[in-house]
Design a protein around this motif. Structure first.
Motif, short mmCIF file in Angstrom:
data_model
loop_
_atom_site.label_atom_id
_atom_site.label_comp_id
_atom_site.label_asym_id
_atom_site.label_seq_id
_atom_site.Cartn_x
_atom_site.Cartn_y
_atom_site.Cartn_z
N GLY A 1 37.58 -44.24 -34.29
CA GLY A 1 38.18 -42.89 -34.49
C GLY A 1 38.82 -42.68 -36.44
N GLY A 2 37.99 -43.27 -36.99
CA GLY A 2 37.28 -43.37 -38.65
C GLY A 2 36.52 -42.04 -38.70
N ARG A 3 36.93 -41.74 -40.20
CA ARG A 3 36.98 -40.43 -40.60
C ARG A 3 34.83 -40.53 -40.95
NH1 ARG A 3 38.59 -37.73 -45.85
NH2 ARG A 3 37.30 -39.18 -46.90
N VAL A 4 33.82 -40.08 -40.04
CA VAL A 4 32.99 -39.79 -40.93
C VAL A 4 32.02 -40.33 -42.07
CG1 VAL A 4 31.55 -37.73 -41.21
CG2 VAL A 4 30.51 -39.15 -39.94
N THR A 5 31.93 -41.22 -41.80
CA THR A 5 30.91 -41.74 -43.58
C THR A 5 29.20 -40.97 -44.33
OG1 THR A 5 30.26 -43.53 -43.20
CG2 THR A 5 32.16 -43.63 -43.95
N TRP A 6 28.82 -41.13 -45.19
CA TRP A 6 27.70 -40.67 -45.34
C TRP A 6 26.98 -41.56 -44.98
CZ3 TRP A 6 28.19 -35.64 -45.89
CH2 TRP A 6 29.07 -35.76 -46.73
N LEU A 7 27.36 -42.97 -44.73
CA LEU A 7 26.39 -44.04 -44.46
C LEU A 7 26.01 -43.64 -42.55
CD1 LEU A 7 27.73 -47.65 -46.02
CD2 LEU A 7 25.37 -46.46 -45.78
N ARG B 1 30.63 -31.93 -42.27
CA ARG B 1 29.60 -33.40 -43.05
C ARG B 1 28.48 -33.18 -42.46
NH1 ARG B 1 32.99 -37.23 -46.64
NH2 ARG B 1 34.27 -35.85 -46.67
N GLN B 2 28.07 -33.44 -41.50
CA GLN B 2 27.41 -32.76 -41.11
C GLN B 2 25.55 -32.21 -42.03
OE1 GLN B 2 27.34 -32.91 -36.61
NE2 GLN B 2 25.48 -34.87 -36.85
N VAL B 3 27.03 -31.08 -41.68
CA VAL B 3 25.81 -30.22 -42.32
C VAL B 3 25.36 -29.53 -43.63
CG1 VAL B 3 26.31 -27.29 -42.80
CG2 VAL B 3 27.33 -27.33 -40.44
N LEU B 4 26.23 -30.56 -44.37
CA LEU B 4 26.18 -30.86 -45.65
C LEU B 4 25.28 -32.16 -45.87
CD1 LEU B 4 28.49 -29.59 -46.89
CD2 LEU B 4 29.35 -30.90 -48.28
#
Length: 1543
Positions: free
Chosen positions: A653-659, A715-718
């Protein structure tokens, strides 16, 4: 009259004020005159020093000292009595009051007048004794017998009481103040000093104990105002006086003894006494006595003490005496035989004591590398990316500067730098080659009053860029910031140090979020020691302080100081000594999660890449920039250790990170599912790049259900576009202007030509419409200023917003909006099922709960059951009484009702009374203190900017369910909320106080708004509504009362209480609360409106109560009184609203009309006024003339005046609303329904409301029997008074310009032509002769213009020429004209083609002067409100016809797009495509002009340039061009549409 000096703050005193104050304290006139000539005013008085007064003014030290003393007292009294009356001190107050003229400054008491300076000081000492006692702190003596260490005392610190013999090695102590003796001449002083030293010294030697005698320390309670052991210090003019005084040894002891005594009594040591307020150097003079057994064995020493005899004026020696220490005193030995016999025992004890002292354990070689690693990581494997570091450092050696790479990847919050040359050649010069840093001094860390911590943090850009604090001057700085020696530093800078350290530790960074690292690279000076002391005190301990020192010598001094605060063991445990800087560098680089000096790349226009320098990235601090090689710098060790953890955190449930994306892309973990919405956004993006060229700034919106993964899609789009576009996430809480500035920098970074840059894709999460509009405006403005040619896509705003109805949003604008919902498509179901299977092989379902919920697809019933089951299972054995469970309940309550809420970890720790004093490695300490259940339901968040940790519950649905199940059957949420309000520990907790306060406030205050993504609009906060409905209204009221108290009796809570009470018909209470709110904020129009609404509701309730009974003056008196009170409140509200420059709150005007009409209805329904034959006219006679019918005379005696003013009040309010609506559009936002947002009443479609109410008002005041008014006029127009006619005109809809023009857009099937003709026929047949007043004139002309738009064939339509002539009756002075009159002049006199040149010029002059005055009233109306929030309304356009046909109403123009669907229509208007439609060219007239510097001018007038405001800045060419455009007519004057450069 000027304020008396006494009432003024000192800094505001003039030089005369200062002079009169100096007289009151008894300074001689010659000095006062001198200071007056030197222009010493209050500000200078505050910074005067004794030195200045003595040297520059030539004062004696007595008066100089007096002035400084009195000045300091004055400041103290001003501070303590600010805001209070100063109570006079009880003693000698009478004398003072006689002597003091009123308003004179504080004065020296009479009893002090004749005293010497020293006596005065002691006298004052007594009066302040009480205060002194409270502020003194204990201190330790100088470490005994250690040579070569630098030690200092702080004045007024207190040493342990004088002591006797303990273990012979620990010294006994004796104190002497020596205060008076220090002022004696050399001989007398030496005799006094030697006498005390030799008496104490021989006493110690005889008893075989070490000892120290301290001079400058108070030795008894007779020193008034001081305590025993208090350090005062003595003034030492020449140190050799004390050193030479010991020459008395030879004269006082026998020759053989004197040699021993010399060896045991060490030379005096001068320990400096620090006093922040003093400019004199004082010392404690200390003499150590060390009777080593090798010297004193078998000996007893007798002494003849020296004494200065005043009678003979020379030194004499007393008789020989043997002294010994007894307890804390030195006394003569009484039984000498016994004493001699026990010498041997004492020697044996001494020998034993010395032996034990020297048996030392051999040194063991430490593993310094491991120690350093453990200290820096707090026991983890890697340095935490989120940990902040504070460095304290002095001068770096050149070799060491090549070994600082380890610092470059650490989050350095700030550096306390004591190296003056750091910016030129030291650590700072090296650091800023790689990072952005802001140069500060300690005084920059002073927080000004009225500034919140949040404002202060952003003011200094803390957390964004390293703050480099030069603590002792900066050599390359041109301002006045010079280095100073230790003494001066302590005098001038120590307070600044204290304030800055305290601010950082107590308000900015919570305990545990940061480490303080002392890097000792050169010899340690006192200021550095002070810095340690301040950190140690403010951080309440040592566990987050580390010391790294290569040199043992540098460490030694540091260690001896630090041990005084926290003990040897602690200091040694947290210090790494003897490790070279290059080894430190290598060791720490190994444990950083990223490889050293990583480089980041951005895509460029020519398809290559460029380097993004870290320091440039940090200067664009409002953006989180996504580089092409983002995360590539992650070290292999870190990936191995952490990848599972990172993945689980996301699926839990955490926010997605770039990692997460990077690990998936590099196949370290499984891929992140791409939802359908991802593909839709990607397609829209591609289309925008291809077709969206007419606008430099395009937007795409993702609307998502809370918790359905909307921001993951964004974020996935970015992530996947990062190689083709420049991508960045906009960080929250920066202004649109800052973000825009940084976005422009990012777009042009390392590109040569601003025309040829890649577009920037900005992701904006959870921002309201208003912010997005503002950001778009800023970006468009920036593009225009840069003069980038049209058709270049520059920015794409991808916004991600919560919505409870994403699908509807998509329907409304399918080319702009994408929905992410809990429903899954077939393809998505397949992907989710596959992924779930894989994850469940790795993790327990409860560890990936959010993913499981999403794959269940949130089908309502199914998901509710799943969550209920999960929570039930989870809470099975929970301990309901545990504090952790209480924490879960609180977090659940906040998460259920306040979107995006969380509780900071330091708040949680405060609640769990969680103090870690010993555990430096607090790594899991917080997690350990959580129960199993809490670990599963909490997700740990970190603030993007500050990295400060907080917790929330993994999913809103889970929070809701936990709340229900934990509260059991009684479902008493009010009780839980009440408990939360009473948690003082949470509310008062310093860190994150602003966030916590904001969430708690929102819990009770924030109403739901559909426009903000909520399901519906609510009248109160959802919690209050829940308690009102599911529990009882009384509980809701109690809860709000408690919140009112908790928030310092905040006026807005009182306002809510008034609303809550009246919505449950508790009107008395509602009135009281509204009064309280209005008393606190008497000029807030929203609160005054609430007060009016209380009476309005009350009035409606009273009307309802007498609905069924026949109405008499007696039984309605109460209701009438209430209605009039309501009207009075709304009048107050209107006044405040008009004078408020920030907001426009129209509700007072609307409400006044509503209440007024209801009151008229009540009055007309009285028996006396409702009879068929004469009732109506009787009532009108009562309301409009002095006549009062008998029936109402007595019962309504207090209301007559107000009721007779009712017609005027209504008229004025309707006029005001009409004018406001004629200026501004009411359909403010494309997203939201048409409403005027006011605090209480919502008026949907204000135009139709106005027409309805105007007509209702006309009906009451025109005779009811005239239902067919026009017919009556034709028969006998003379029978109607002008007032009557005006009322009938109102009734027909011609009472104001807005109602008249709204007939043109009227959708109802009524014959508008007929209505307008009827209105016109009510005016005199020859208006020129009738001399109508200005208002009637406006309405008459407006009716003609409206009629001409419908038909030019009507027999009632006058000629344009006649109306132009008639308009000359408007006042000659334009400032006396109504705005509507000026607007009509522009329409009437707009020149036409067939006019001759002189005619055109005359007309242009009339138009231009009307426009000039219209603009003025427009800006007054606009106040300081951004134009996008109050867009001007265009009523007419210039068309291709002539005469009456020269203008066309807006409704005609809108007809062209009528055939389009709503979303297409919106899109076309919004993007400006409407104007390009061929139908427009047929309908509207194209006029010519030119632009200069972005300003549009109209071709035509010869004498004067005619500027035309343009409504779309983006369409105006940047250069100076010839252009064509369409003209619209607004209440600000003509405006330009569709500006096009002439080919």
């Amino acid at each position: 009259m000027a304020e008396e000096p006494d009432e003024l703050p000192v800094e505001k005193w003039t030089d005369s004020n200062v002079s009169s104050w100096l007289r009151t304290i008894g300074v001689k006139e010659q000095y006062i005159k001198k200071l007056y000539e030197e222009e010493v005013d209050g500000r200078i008085l505050l910074v005067l020093t004794e030195d200045y007064l003595r040297k520059e003014i030539g004062m004696k030290s007595g008066p100089a000292l007096l002035i400084i003393r009195k000045r300091n007292e004055l400041i103290d009294t001003k501070q303590t009595t600010r805001g209070k009356e100063k109570p006079q001190s009880s003693n000698n107050s009478e004398q003072e009051s006689k002597k003091k003229k009123p308003g004179s400054a504080p004065q020296i008491p009479e009893t002090d007048q004749g005293l010497s300076e020293e006596e005065k000081q002691t006298h004052q000492g007594q009066s302040v004794e009480d205060n002194v006692l409270t502020t003194k702190r204990d201190c330790k003596p100088r470490p005994f017998g250690k040579e070569g260490i630098v030690f200092t005392y702080v004045k007024h610190s207190v040493l342990q009481p004088e002591s006797g013999v303990f273990d012979l090695i620990s010294p006994c102590h004796e104190y002497k103040s020596l205060d008076n003796a220090a002022k004696l001449d050399r001989t007398r002083l030496q005799a006094k000093f030697a006498k005390e030293v030799l008496k104490f010294g021989s006493g110690c030697m005889n008893i075989r104990s070490n000892g120290t005698i301290h001079f400058g320390v108070m030795d008894s309670r007779d020193d008034a105002g001081y305590v025993h052991g208090e350090i005062i210090g003595v003034l030492v003019s020449e140190k050799d006086i004390y050193v030479d005084a010991l020459d008395h040894i030879e004269r006082s002891f026998s020759r053989s003894d004197s040699e021993h005594v010399r060896q045991c009594i060490r030379p005096p040591r001068f320990i400096e006494v620090m006093d922040i307020n003093s400019t004199e150097k004082r010392y404690v003079v200390e003499v150590d006595i060390i009777p080593s057994i090798s010297i004193v064995k078998n000996r007893v020493y007798s002494v003849r003490l020296p004494n200065f005899k005043e009678s003979s004026n020379k030194i004499e020696h007393e008789k020989e005496t043997i002294y010994r220490r007894v307890g804390s005193k030195t006394e003569p030995v009484s039984d000498q035989n016994d004493f001699y016999q026990r010498v041997r025992d004492r020697d044996a004890q001494r020998e034993e004591a010395e032996h034990c002292r020297y048996v030392n354990t051999p040194d063991i070689c430490q593993d310094l590398g491991r120690k350093l690693t453990m200290l820096i990581t707090s026991g983890k494997k890697f340095i935490e990316k989120e940990k902040w570091y504070i460095l304290v450092t002095n001068k770096f050696k050149p070799d060491d500067l090549s070994s600082i790479d380890f610092l470059l990847n650490m989050n350095i919050f700030c550096v306390f730098d004591f190296d003056t040359d750091s910016k030129l050649s030291g650590l700072c010069s090296k650091y800023i080659q790689h990072h952005a840093a802001n140069m500060h001094f300690m005084q920059n860390y002073k927080i000004t009053s009225g500034m919140s911590i949040g404002e202060f943090v952003s003011h200094l850009h803390l957390f964004e860029q390293t703050s480099w604090i030069f603590c002792n001057g900066r050599s390359d700085y041109k301002g006045n910031e010079n280095p100073c020696d230790e003494m001066t530093w302590i005098k001038t800078k120590i307070t600044l140090l204290r304030e800055s350290v305290s601010l950082i530790c107590k308000q900015v960074l919570p305990k545990g979020a940061f480490l303080v690292v002392f890097l000792l690279t050169s010899p340690v000076e006192k200021p550095l020691l002070h810095t340690f002391y301040e950190f140690f005190t403010d951080m309440e301990g040592h566990e987050d302080i580390i010391c790294i020192s290569e040199s043992e010598d540098n460490y030694q001094k540091w260690q001896s100081f630090a041990e005084g605060s926290c003990g040897t063991e602690t200091v040694n445990r947290s210090s790494v000594v003897g490790m070279k800087m290059s080894h430190v560098d290598a060791t720490l680089q190994r444990i950083q999660p990223v490889t050293s000096r990583d480089t980041k790349h951005l895509p460029i226009y020519l398809k290559g890449q460029c380097l993004l320098e870290t320091r440039d990235e940090e200067r664009m601090y409002s953006l989180e920039i996504l580089s092409v090689n983002h995360c590539d710098e992650t070290s292999d060790d870190y990936i191995k250790a952490e990848k599972e953890n990172i993945e689980r955190q996301f699926y839990h449930g955490g926010r997605v990170t770039w990692l997460n994306f990077w690990l998936a892309e590099k196949r370290f973990v499984g891929e992140v599912i791409q939802r359908d919405a991802y593909r839709e956004v990607s397609e829209l993006l591609t289309d925008t790049m291809k077709w969206g060229v007419d606008r430099p700034v395009n937007s795409i919106n993702i609307y998502h259900h809370p918790g359905s993964g909307g921001s993951t899609v964004g974020r996935q789009v970015l992530w996947n576009k990062r190689t083709d576009l420049r991508c960045a996430v906009v960080k929250p809480s920066y202004s649109a202007a800052t973000v825009s500035e940084h976005a422009v920098q990012l777009r042009e970074y390392e590109e040569k030509d601003p025309e040829k840059c890649l577009p920037v894709l900005l992701l904006i999460e959870d921002c309201d419409k208003e912010y997005l509009d503002e950001l778009r405006n800023e970006l468009e403005f920036a593009v225009n200023t840069k003069k980038i040619k049209q058709g270049t896509p520059c920015f794409i705003m991808l916004s991600c917003r919560r919505s409870h109805n994403p699908e509807k949003m998509c329907k409304d604008a399918p080319l702009q909006n994408v929905a992410v919902t809990h429903k899954l498509s077939k393809e998505e179901k397949r992907q989710f099922a596959g992924k779930r299977q894989k994850l469940e092989e790795q993790y327990q379902p409860e560890f990936i709960l959010t993913f499981v919920l999403m794959s269940e697809e949130f089908e309502h019933q199914k998901i509710v059951e799943y969550v209920a089951q999960f929570v039930k299972h989870l809470l099975q054995d929970i301990d309901h009484e545990a504090v952790v469970t209480r924490l879960i309940r609180y977090v659940a309550l906040l998460n259920t009702y306040v979107q995006n809420s969380f509780i900071s970890q330091s708040h949680c720790e405060a609640l769990l009374v969680f103090t870690i004093h010993i555990d430096r490695f607090r790594q899991h300490a917080f997690e350990r203190s959580l129960s199993e259940q809490a670990k599963l339901v909490f997700i740990h968040l970190r603030d993007d900017k500050t990295h400060i940790e907080s917790v929330r519950i993994i999913h809103p649905l889970v929070a809701k369910e936990i709340l229900q199940q934990l509260l059991g059957d009684q479902k008493q949420q009010s009780g839980l909320a009440m408990d939360l309000l009473h948690e003082d520990g949470l509310f008062e907790h310093r860190f994150g106080k602003e966030d916590y306060g904001k969430f708690l406030r929102a819990l009770f205050m924030r109403r739901c708004r559909v426009s903000k993504g909520d399901e519906s609009n609510s009248f109160f906060s959802p919690l209050i509504e829940h308690v009102s409905e599911k529990e009882t209204p009384d509980k809701a009221i109690e809860l709000l009362k408690e919140a009112y108290k908790r928030f310092n009796k905040d006026a807005f809570f009182a306002q809510q209480l008034a609303r809550l009470n009246y919505s449950h018909e508790k009107f008395e209470e509602a009135k009281d609360w509204a009064e309280i709110a209005a008393k606190q904020m008497p000029n807030n129009s929203y609160i005054l409106d609430t007060k009016g609404q209380v009476y309005r509701r009350w009035f409606n309730a009273k009307c309802k109560a007498i609905e069924k009974v026949p109405k008499t003056a007696e039984n309605t008196a109460d209701a009438v009184e209430t209605a009039l009170k309501a009207m009075e409140c709304f009048r107050e509200c209107e006044k405040s609203a008009i004078s408020d420059l920030e907001n426009m709150n129209n509700s007072g005007f609307f409400a006044a009309v509503e209440v007024g009409c209801s009151l008229l209805k009540l009055v007309f329904s009285l028996r006396v006024f409702s009879s068929k034959t004469y009732g109506h006219s009787e009532c009108m006679k009562y309301l409009l003339t002095d006549y009062i019918p008998e029936e109402v005379k007595k019962p309504w005696e207090n209301f007559h005046i107000n009721l007779k003013g009712l017609q005027m009040t209504l008229h004025e309010a309707l006029e005001w609303i009409s004018e406001d609506l004629s200026y501004f559009q009411t359909d403010i936002s494309a997203d939201e329904e048409e409403t005027i947002e006011s605090s209480e009443m919502k008026i949907s479609h204000p135009m139709t409301w106005l027409v309805r109410k105007s007509s209702e008002y006309g009906k009451y005041f025109s005779d009811a029997s005239i239902s067919i008014a026009p017919k009556l006029c034709q028969l006998n127009p003379g029978s109607l008074t002008p007032f009557m006619k005006r009322m009938i005109i109102y009734r027909l809809g011609g009472g104001n310009i807005t109602s008249i023009f709204s007939l043109l857009t009227d959708q109802k099937e009524r014959d508008q032509v007929k209505v307008l003709e009827n209105i016109i026929s009510l005016y005199p047949s020859n208006p020129l002769m009738a001399r109508l007043d200005q208002m009637d004139l406006v309405n008459y002309i407006a009716a003609h213009i409206a009629l001409s738009c419908l038909t030019t064939q009507s027999p009632k339509l006058a000629a344009l020429k006649d109306l132009q002539k008639l308009s000359q009756q408007f006042p000659k002075e334009k400032r006396k004209c109504l705005s509507s009159a000026l607007f009509l002049l522009i329409l009437l006199f707009w020149p036409e083609d067939h006019d001759t040149d002189p005619e055109k010029e005359t007309k242009y002059n009339i138009v231009l002067s009307a426009v000039e005055y219209l603009k003025r009233s427009y800006w007054t109306k606009m106040k300081d409100i951004p134009q996008r929030k109050k867009r001007i309304y265009t009523h007419f356009f210039l068309s291709n016809g002539s005469g009456w046909d020269k203008i066309v109403h807006k409704s005609k123009v809108e007809m062209i797009t009528k055939v389009l669907s709503i979303s297409e229509k919106r899109m076309k208007w919004f993007s400006g495509e409407v104007w390009k439609m061929p139908e427009m060219a047929k309908l509207l007239r194209t006029v010519s002009g030119w632009t200069e510097d972005g300003i549009v001018y109209l071709e035509g007038p010869k004498e004067k340039k005619f500027t035309i405001p343009h409504l779309k800045a983006a369409s105006v060419p940047y250069g100076n061009e010839n252009i064509t455009f369409y003209l619209g007519f607004t209440f600000r004057g003509p405006v330009a549409y569709n500006v096009t450069v002439k080919k």
